[in-house]
Design an enzyme around this catalytic site. Structure first.
Site, PDB file in Angstrom:
ATOM      1  N   GLU A 125       0.764  -1.421  -0.152  1.00 41.93           N
ATOM      2  CA  GLU A 125      -0.263  -0.146  -0.125  1.00 41.93           C
ATOM      3  C   GLU A 125       0.908   1.284   0.053  1.00 41.93           C
ATOM      4  O   GLU A 125       0.491   2.154  -0.765  1.00 41.93           O
ATOM      5  CB  GLU A 125      -0.802   0.053   1.482  1.00 41.93           C
ATOM      6  CG  GLU A 125      -1.930  -1.013   1.103  1.00 41.93           C
ATOM      7  CD  GLU A 125      -3.198  -0.958   0.323  1.00 41.93           C
ATOM      8  OE1 GLU A 125      -3.150  -0.026  -0.249  1.00 41.93           O
ATOM      9  OE2 GLU A 125      -3.826  -1.902   0.077  1.00 41.93           O
ATOM     10  N   ASP A 261      -4.505  -9.476  -8.442  1.00 39.71           N
ATOM     11  CA  ASP A 261      -5.337  -8.382  -9.520  1.00 39.71           C
ATOM     12  C   ASP A 261      -3.957  -7.892 -10.039  1.00 39.71           C
ATOM     13  O   ASP A 261      -3.708  -8.041 -11.321  1.00 39.71           O
ATOM     14  CB  ASP A 261      -6.236  -7.472  -9.105  1.00 39.71           C
ATOM     15  CG  ASP A 261      -5.943  -7.188  -7.718  1.00 39.71           C
ATOM     16  OD1 ASP A 261      -4.967  -7.105  -7.044  1.00 39.71           O
ATOM     17  OD2 ASP A 261      -6.773  -6.353  -7.225  1.00 39.71           O
ATOM     18  N   GLU A 354     -18.450  -6.746  -2.414  1.00 45.40           N
ATOM     19  CA  GLU A 354     -17.060  -7.400  -2.418  1.00 45.40           C
ATOM     20  C   GLU A 354     -17.088  -8.697  -3.236  1.00 45.40           C
ATOM     21  O   GLU A 354     -16.028  -9.132  -3.908  1.00 45.40           O
ATOM     22  CB  GLU A 354     -16.394  -7.240  -1.190  1.00 45.40           C
ATOM     23  CG  GLU A 354     -15.973  -6.105  -0.643  1.00 45.40           C
ATOM     24  CD  GLU A 354     -14.943  -5.308  -1.186  1.00 45.40           C
ATOM     25  OE1 GLU A 354     -15.179  -4.738  -2.498  1.00 45.40           O
ATOM     26  OE2 GLU A 354     -13.765  -5.259  -0.674  1.00 45.40           O
ATOM     27  N   GLU A 375     -12.387   0.153  -9.648  1.00 46.26           N
ATOM     28  CA  GLU A 375     -12.135  -0.809 -10.716  1.00 46.26           C
ATOM     29  C   GLU A 375     -13.012  -0.856 -11.954  1.00 46.26           C
ATOM     30  O   GLU A 375     -12.782  -0.992 -12.985  1.00 46.26           O
ATOM     31  CB  GLU A 375     -11.678  -2.146 -10.134  1.00 46.26           C
ATOM     32  CG  GLU A 375     -10.624  -2.104  -9.372  1.00 46.26           C
ATOM     33  CD  GLU A 375     -10.274  -1.656  -7.948  1.00 46.26           C
ATOM     34  OE1 GLU A 375     -11.442  -1.321  -7.526  1.00 46.26           O
ATOM     35  OE2 GLU A 375      -9.295  -1.585  -7.254  1.00 46.26           O
ATOM     36  N   THR A 477      -1.449   1.560 -10.300  1.00 48.39           N
ATOM     37  CA  THR A 477      -2.664   0.671  -9.792  1.00 48.39           C
ATOM     38  C   THR A 477      -3.481   1.558  -8.746  1.00 48.39           C
ATOM     39  O   THR A 477      -4.637   1.077  -8.165  1.00 48.39           O
ATOM     40  CB  THR A 477      -2.356  -0.589  -9.235  1.00 48.39           C
ATOM     41  OG1 THR A 477      -3.514  -1.462  -9.205  1.00 48.39           O
ATOM     42  CG2 THR A 477      -1.506  -0.753  -7.810  1.00 48.39           C
TER      43      THR A 477
END
Ligand SMILES: *[C@@H]1O[C@H](CO)[C@@H](O)[C@H](O)[C@H]1NC(C)=O
Ligand SMILES: *[C@@H]1O[C@H](CO)[C@@H](O)[C@H](O)[C@H]1NC(C)=O
Ligand SMILES: *[C@@H]1O[C@H](CO)[C@@H](O)[C@H](O)[C@H]1NC(C)=O
Ligand SMILES: *[C@@H]1O[C@H](CO)[C@@H](O)[C@H](O)[C@H]1NC(C)=O
Length: 571
Positions: A125, A261, A354, A375, A477
């Site tokens: 992160e 992902d 989710e 996304e 991302t």
């Protein structure tokens, strides 16, 4: 050959159109809904309002803490106490044309951030949000804040990068999930990490190495990716969690969503951004395996690593980036089916939970939330660039409506706790400002007219982010904008090590001039020349034989009225 108004769309699209000229758009019939530029402008304004409502809410109630609590109008330090939301928002401000606030942010970070703290943070992160944010703001400031900007953000980024690096000192080269910014890897830190957290460094670490001449970052990122690839199954599938000491998969499920992902996203994007065949080769092999084993009709599921048997027939919200990624290398038709399937879930609940169980056709127990994730709109944005189908505007409009009608609270926008009851959580993720608002804004910004604004290099508050349309860029991302750099395309990978610093400085200056010139005069755009390419056979494999399995829900296209009623119920 090059349509300047859209040249911010990855150059890849062009590349694809050349190599797959008959493939993408010929059989494609656009939908009937045609939004006018006026309608798009109104939606764009709605997104701007949404962004500023939340950004100002953060500034007034939470800054310099990491996150806003939008319902109680307070803040909390949920990450590393490094003003996370502020750093994450900066390039969106620049994109929206707010140069004075962008500059204020850059100056604040230079004067106030300090990473020498006893804080244990997520390596992943911190990389995508903070290091990515700093590098993006640095690359943009070089172009937009000339001549006052002196590169100070790069020093900050280097300092932070050095603090993340100890996490990579492991037997496999796959990093620990967490590191203490001051003291390195904590004693007894878990040796289990997820695949995404192992392979989502190549863009930021690659840029950091190229800009500083310190190759250890690039090498660490590459080693981790290659190492994890070594542990792939015979089907070329990767698991979800791995032990960084011995490379044993601790969750032996393979998919494209949660926990994995961005591993795929970074392989492709790094291949393009640095013209790197090694990343492209791994990407191609992975892609092929995913289409063969993980894709079921328009959906994707989680399968066992070794046998490819279905384990979880679940659409999870994080999978939604995938059709966007596919569209970047020309798999548009394939992506269309999937985006429609995914969007049908949004229309049913007003949000994507989710987890959504494809067999029962219900929200998966324990996965009811929607934490303002980007996304889905990210994919809509990419797809809209490829064929300008107004359907994507309509889909994005659905998103703006429910985001505005349901998640807007006094001091910002709040996470959805349960997509069925539309109850809220007192939390706003920083990626709402860095990604969700950014992709929505960009999607509605695409007009049909070619803009030729020649003074873009001297950006001020009035230009509404037009500089952006003149750059070739890639997003990390976290939605951070990385302009393509000619200086990264020098072929010899180790040249940055040997070159003396004076030469390097001159090369950098020249690059920035080229970039400014590129922004200033679109006619003089120098073209990037790729050697590394996705291969034409990608299309063939994407329409290859799928395993048919019964029981899947037909993708239902919900009528406008249904979603409007659903929203009205919760108003
Ligand atoms: C820039 O952002 C600041 C902080 O939200 C705001 O006060 C200002 O009005 C914005 N300026 C423009 C031109 O949007
Ligand atoms: C670092 O922080 C941890 C947790 O807050 C604390 O237990 C520890 O004593 C601190 N270490 C030092 C050297 O200050
Ligand atoms: C680390 O784990 C070992 C074995 O479980 C334990 O004895 C030790 O106290 C732990 N150290 C710390 C600092 O938590
Ligand atoms: C809220 O939803 C309604 C449809 O129910 C729509 O007409 C309206 O524009 C939405 N409001 C906002 C602020 O997006």
């Amino acid at each position: 050959m090059f349509n300047y108004s859209y040249n911010h769309v990855l150059f890849v699209f062009l590349l694809i159109q050349v190599s797959l000229s008959t493939a993408t758009t010929t059989s494609y019939i656009p939908s009937i809904y045609t939004p006018t530029d006026d309608q798009k402008d109104r939606l764009k304004q709605d997104v701007k309002d949404m962004f500023y409502h939340s950004y100002d809410g953060y500034l007034n109630n939470a800054f310099p803490m990491d996150e806003l609590k939008p319902i109680s109008c307070s803040g909390s330090n949920t990450f590393g106490e490094y003003a996370l939301t502020f750093i994450d928002s900066l390039d969106t401000l620049a994109l929206m044309g707010n140069m004075s606030e962008f500059k204020r942010g850059v100056d604040w970070i230079i004067d106030h951030t300090n990473f020498d703290t006893n804080k244990t943070v997520s390596v992943f992160e911190t990389n995508i949000r903070v290091l990515g944010g700093l590098l993006s703001s640095h690359l943009l400031a070089e172009i937009l804040l000339k001549p006052t900007y002196k590169g100070e953000l790069l020093d900050k980024a280097l300092d932070l990068g050095n603090r993340l690096l100890p996490a990579f000192d492991t037997p496999t080269g796959i990093p620990y999930g967490a590191v203490n910014l001051k003291y390195g890897v904590p004693i007894n830190e878990t040796t289990i990490t997820c695949t995404a957290a192992a392979g989502t460094f190549s863009l930021e670490f690659g840029i950091l190495s190229k800009l500083t001449g310190k190759s250890e970052f690039e090498k660490a990122a590459r080693k981790s990716i290659k190492s994890i690839w070594e542990f792939r199954s015979e089907l070329d599938l990767l698991g979800n969690h791995i032990d960084i000491v011995d490379g044993e998969w601790t969750i032996k499920e393979s998919g494209i969503g949660t926990g994995i992902d961005s591993f795929f996203e970074y392989l492709f994007k790094s291949a393009i951004y640095f013209d790197d065949q090694e990343y492209m080769d791994i990407f191609l092999a992975s892609y092929k395996a995913i289409i063969k084993h993980v894709k079921k009709e328009s959906w994707y599921v989680d399968v066992s690593l070794n046998k490819g048997a279905i384990i979880w027939p679940i659409y999870n919200s994080l999978q939604s980036f995938w059709p966007g990624l596919q569209s970047m290398f020309g798999q548009v038709e394939d992506a269309m089916g999937t985006i429609k399937a995914f969007h049908s879930v949004w229309r049913r609940y007003g949000f994507t939970p989710e987890g959504y169980n494809l067999i029962s056709g219900q929200v998966q127990h324990g996965q009811k939330g929607y934490p303002l994730r980007p996304e889905l709109v990210e994919s809509l944005y990419y797809l809209y660039q490829t064929n300008k189908d107004p359907l994507f505007v309509k889909m994005a409009k659905d998103m703006v409506w429910t985001l505005n009608n349901v998640t807007k609270v006094e001091c910002g926008h709040a996470n959805i706790k349960d997509v069925e009851s539309h109850s809220l959580d007192d939390k706003m993720e920083s990626f709402f400002l860095s990604e969700t608002c950014k992709y929505l804004y960009l999607l509605f910004s695409t007009t049909s007219t070619i803009q030729d604004n020649n003074n873009v290099g001297d950006s001020d508050d009035s230009d509404d982010g037009d500089w952006f349309k003149k750059l070739n860029i890639i997003f990390n991302t976290e939605g951070h904008i990385f302009p393509m750099q000619y200086r990264f395309f020098e072929k010899s990978t180790d040249s940055s090590n040997n070159i003396n610093s004076k030469e390097k400085e001159n090369a950098d200056k020249e690059n920035i001039q080229q970039q400014q010139q590129q922004v200033g005069d679109s006619k003089k755009v120098k073209e990037f020349e790729w050697i590394c390419k996705p291969m034409p056979y990608l299309r063939t494999i994407s329409s290859g034989p799928f395993q048919f399995i019964g029981g899947y829900q037909e993708t239902e296209w919900y009528e406008d009225k249904k979603i409007l009623d659903a929203i009205a119920e919760f108003k």
